[in-house]
Design an enzyme around this catalytic site. Structure first.
Site, mmCIF file in Angstrom:
data_model
loop_
_atom_site.group_PDB
_atom_site.id
_atom_site.type_symbol
_atom_site.label_atom_id
_atom_site.label_comp_id
_atom_site.label_asym_id
_atom_site.label_seq_id
_atom_site.Cartn_x
_atom_site.Cartn_y
_atom_site.Cartn_z
ATOM 1 N N CYS A 147 -91.659 9.955 20.864
ATOM 2 C CA CYS A 147 -90.722 9.147 20.091
ATOM 3 C C CYS A 147 -91.340 7.767 19.897
ATOM 4 O O CYS A 147 -91.822 7.140 20.851
ATOM 5 C CB CYS A 147 -89.376 9.039 20.814
ATOM 6 S SG CYS A 147 -88.167 8.007 19.940
ATOM 7 N N CYS A 152 -88.907 4.150 24.588
ATOM 8 C CA CYS A 152 -88.323 5.499 24.665
ATOM 9 C C CYS A 152 -89.387 6.473 25.147
ATOM 10 O O CYS A 152 -89.388 6.901 26.290
ATOM 11 C CB CYS A 152 -87.752 5.942 23.324
ATOM 12 S SG CYS A 152 -87.055 7.620 23.377
ATOM 13 N N CYS A 169 -86.647 10.782 18.538
ATOM 14 C CA CYS A 169 -85.984 11.808 19.340
ATOM 15 C C CYS A 169 -84.622 12.137 18.738
ATOM 16 O O CYS A 169 -84.014 11.319 18.044
ATOM 17 C CB CYS A 169 -85.837 11.351 20.789
ATOM 18 S SG CYS A 169 -84.843 9.853 21.012
ATOM 19 N N HIS A 186 -82.347 8.674 18.482
ATOM 20 C CA HIS A 186 -83.045 7.644 17.715
ATOM 21 C C HIS A 186 -83.292 8.054 16.260
ATOM 22 O O HIS A 186 -83.392 7.193 15.391
ATOM 23 C CB HIS A 186 -84.364 7.286 18.396
ATOM 24 C CG HIS A 186 -84.161 6.454 19.629
ATOM 25 N ND1 HIS A 186 -84.921 6.603 20.778
ATOM 26 C CD2 HIS A 186 -83.248 5.482 19.915
ATOM 27 C CE1 HIS A 186 -84.504 5.746 21.698
ATOM 28 N NE2 HIS A 186 -83.483 5.062 21.199
ATOM 29 N N CYS A 290 -69.414 50.618 22.008
ATOM 30 C CA CYS A 290 -68.862 50.001 23.221
ATOM 31 C C CYS A 290 -67.399 49.635 23.036
ATOM 32 O O CYS A 290 -66.629 49.620 24.006
ATOM 33 C CB CYS A 290 -69.677 48.771 23.606
ATOM 34 S SG CYS A 290 -69.853 47.547 22.291
ATOM 35 N N HIS A 711 -70.803 42.696 21.673
ATOM 36 C CA HIS A 711 -70.685 43.766 22.674
ATOM 37 C C HIS A 711 -69.348 43.641 23.393
ATOM 38 O O HIS A 711 -68.825 42.538 23.564
ATOM 39 C CB HIS A 711 -71.839 43.649 23.678
ATOM 40 C CG HIS A 711 -71.886 44.751 24.689
ATOM 41 N ND1 HIS A 711 -72.046 46.070 24.345
ATOM 42 C CD2 HIS A 711 -71.792 44.724 26.049
ATOM 43 C CE1 HIS A 711 -72.065 46.816 25.445
ATOM 44 N NE2 HIS A 711 -71.897 46.016 26.486
#
Length: 750
Positions: A147, A152, A169, A186, A290, A711
């Site tokens: 970054c 940072c 970031c 950021h 199922c 499922h």
């Protein structure tokens, strides 16, 4: 972004004006078998895109390239899906069609299959294709990013801005309970300062362009950049030289929700002790079955089902002619239930022959139902309703219908606010639906978008007064609305609850609420028993349905037909498409594409009278609103095919409930043949009634984002212990996921 959600009429008008649409002539050739630039066909992922300028087809990748180079960005998406066709032993398909009928079937193949075609109008939106990039000579290395904000220095969750190559970031995001990714947001701050919206997550860049995480801050959503490779290379990032090292935002969200849910419901990671013996028989998954397996494990908990289909199984089998036994519903059901309860297929000493495969029962029970006869996953709640109707239809007068142990009746009290007069109707139900109003949701600490709700509060919400907006008093003519309240008329021996975890957004797209239910192991529902009309209440006059006049074509049907006519189709075909799609433009387009070859498509259109049983799906949001008032999905859809609004549909239901035909289990719809009404069918049934107190004995849980995908597993309380039934896996449960179930099964206690 591709594809775009759009107003069909305005898009087509713009396309005509801009010259990207050519009206098809009678001899227009449509090339839809293969992409013009590669060998992809309609059966591959996303199908083909037929350009409406020249009617040549392209795969998704080449449709984007062609649109960017020519400006011709209006397409019809054509997808063709292989569907297996089951055959009866007498030479007919499962849907009743003879096997020698000329269809798009494979020749002498086993199994046989056909193709289902789907068409949809698509506009390729190229908002980001002409992104202006700064020529700042910035060239990035292929790794080692950080970054660029002072102090940072994060080296993960990094994003590149495609306008100027800035690296920042991203926002912190939950990836598990109490765990977040690192991120200081950021890049979001950078967008706020510069207005540069388009960013790419660096760790997701690879030669697979479709898997790259592209985000647009001004749209606040993931998007597709048709010139993504070019935009990345501008800053020295060649996707062909990079490998994916991080998950996309969507992948992390799905992983967090589904893996957590999956692990909890299947008790993944725990060493579970297998259990054997009668009632502990595993069921082999025959292909997304199922949902059926979970329902069968729940039904053998019910006394009436054990009596009918196990204790009397031999009588059923011996009394069935041997030549029809393979296709007899009662015989196949008895065969399965008897085997499940026998213990013969659940032995610790003979592991090789454990479990059974109920494939023939699945086929016979489903018949030619449009959904349950396929190998697709299904909504377990819908299957319960379907299966119970099938059981009732196969219960002769002298045979006790085992579903009577779970069916119950409700009182619906409808009050006209203008006059305070009331109308009471009795209604049969099978499952008590528990709504999840937003006001009941409580955020779970240290999680994102996950909530908890108290079951008692959800039950209270099911019986709360519901307001019917727009109702017009038949006495005063005032449009002050009405109220509807549900109470229990009878209490069955066993009571099923469905948690309304699935909802629709304003675009009609279904989504799942990430909600946990604080379950009550014991319930006392005495407060919800109703008694019908009270002393002093005045009844609304009985409205006798009058003979309808010759129906006019509704305004919404004409409006959608007009949108289709702009595309060059004839008026009568457009009216048909609009009517049979219930006034939905997208569905109407699909319908028209699928029926263009029919010889009578352009015959004069006359509005049908009677039941519009052939019409398509109605607005799911309207259906949900009516279900919230205590009606079944079938009743809600049926009423909305008679009248267009919720208030009219509710009023229609109260006035015409006795005329609604029983839903046909074979197809999941009403039949054109004479059928007993719901009221008539209910009058022929008897209902159990007794104590209002219940104890939890079972539940069915769902993992996935939609009820017709993912499922299902079941947990049942047997001999004082909770047992997990996960298809063929049967084991003692260490931590039954009571908070996450979709269906709950309670038994009456005295």
């Amino acid at each position: 972004m591709f594809p775009g959600v759009m107003d069909v009429e305005s898009v087509v008008r713009t396309a005509v004006e801009s010259g990207v649409f050519t009206k098809p002539s009678a001899d227009q050739k449509v090339f839809k078998d293969q992409c013009a630039y590669c060998f992809k066909d309609p059966h591959t992922k996303d199908g083909l895109y037929i350009n409406l300028k020249n009617y040549h087809a392209f795969c998704r990748e080449h449709a984007e390239i062609y649109a960017n180079n020519t400006g011709n960005n209006l397409y019809v998406q054509f997808e063709s899906t292989k569907v297996f066709v089951e055959e009866k032993v007498d030479g007919e398909r499962a849907d009743g069609e003879p096997t020698n009928k000329m269809t798009k079937l494979t020749i002498d193949a086993d199994p046989k299959f056909e193709f289902e075609d789907k068409y949809c109008v698509i506009k390729l939106i190229t908002k980001h294709s002409n992104l202006v990039q700064h020529d700042n000579d910035k060239r990035l290395a292929l790794s080692g990013w950080h970054c660029e904000v002072e102090n940072c220095g994060l080296d993960e969750n990094l994003w590149i801005n495609l306008t100027d190559g800035a690296i920042r970031c991203g926002r912190s995001q939950y990836v598990a309970d109490g765990q977040k990714t690192n991120g200081n947001g950021h890049m979001q701050d950078y967008y706020a300062a510069t207005g540069y919206p388009l960013v790419v997550k660096l760790g997701t860049i690879s030669s697979n362009l479709e898997s790259i995480d592209v985000y647009s801050y001004d749209e606040d959503d993931a998007v597709i950049d048709p010139n993504l490779e070019k935009h990345l290379k501008h800053f020295g990032l060649d996707p062909s030289k990079l490998e994916k090292t991080a998950k996309s935002t969507l992948e992390m969200e799905l992983d967090m929700n589904e893996k957590w849910e999956w692990a909890r419901c299947t008790e993944d990671g725990a060493v579970l002790e297998p259990v054997y013996g009668p009632g502990y028989t595993g069921l082999i998954n025959t292909g997304s079955s199922c949902y059926m397996n979970s329902v069968l494990q729940a039904l053998i908990q019910v006394d009436s089902f054990r009596t009918r289909y196990s204790e009397k199984a031999l009588d059923i089998l011996l009394n069935c002619p041997i030549e029809t036994i393979h296709n007899d519903f009662n015989a196949q059901f008895a065969k399965v239930i008897r085997a499940m309860l026998s213990g013969d297929y659940s032995s610790e000493t003979d592991l090789e022959h454990n479990n059974i495969k109920p494939l023939q029962f699945k086929r016979v029970a489903a018949g030619n139902h449009a959904e349950f006869s396929t190998a697709k996953q299904q909504d377990v709640e819908e299957y319960i309703r379907f299966l119970f109707e099938k059981i009732s239809q196969n219960s002769k007068d002298e045979v006790i219908d085992p579903t009577g142990s779970l069916r119950f009746q409700t009182w619906n009290r409808f009050e006209d606010i203008a006059t305070q007069k009331v109308r009471y109707t009795e209604q049969e139900e099978l499952i008590l639906r528990l709504p999840i109003p937003e006001a009941l949701l409580k955020p779970i600490p240290d999680t994102e978008n996950r909530f908890t709700v108290d079951m008692s509060a959800a039950i209270q919400a099911a019986f709360d007064v519901q307001f019917v907006e727009g109702y017009k008093s038949p006495i005063t003519g005032e449009q002050k609305g009405a109220t509807n309240t549900i109470t229990m008329k009878t209490f069955p021996d066993y009571l099923l609850f469905q948690v309304s975890k699935f909802t629709y957004n304003n675009l009609g797209v279904q989504k799942k609420l990430d909600v946990e239910v604080e379950v009550s192991d014991e319930l006392d529902l005495v407060a919800y028993r109703g008694h019908g009309k009270l002393e002093g209440e005045e009844l609304l006059p009985v409205e006798t349905p009058s003979e309808p006049a010759a129906p006019e074509i509704p305004a919404n049907v004409r409006a959608v037909a007009g949108e289709l006519m702009v595309m060059g189709f004839e008026e009568n075909s457009c009216l048909r498409a609009a009517f049979f799609s219930n006034g939905n433009a997208e569905v109407a387009t699909n319908w028209l594409m699928e029926h263009m070859d029919e010889p009578n498509i352009n015959d004069v259109f006359v509005m049908p009278t009677g039941t519009p049983s052939a019409r398509g799906e109605v607005d799911p949001n309207l259906v949900a609103s009516i279900i919230d008032m205590g009606f079944t999905p079938y009743q809600a859809r049926y009423a909305l095919k008679q009248v267009p609004t919720v208030s009219e549909a509710v009023d229609w239901l109260f006035t015409n409930m006795e005329t609604i035909p029983v839903e046909t289990a074979a197809t999941g719809s009403s039949s054109d043949a004479p059928q007993p009404s719901i009221s008539e069918a209910a009058n022929r049934k008897s209902y159990k009634d007794g104590s209002e107190k219940y104890k939890l004995i079972g539940m069915i849980s769902h993992m996935g984002s939609r009820p017709d995908s993912g499922h299902y597993v079941a947990h049942m309380l047997k001999d004082g212990k909770w047992v997990l039934f996960n298809d063929e896996k049967v084991a003692l449960s260490q931590d039954p996921p009571k908070k996450l179930a979709y269906i709950y099964l309670y038994k009456r206690v005295e």
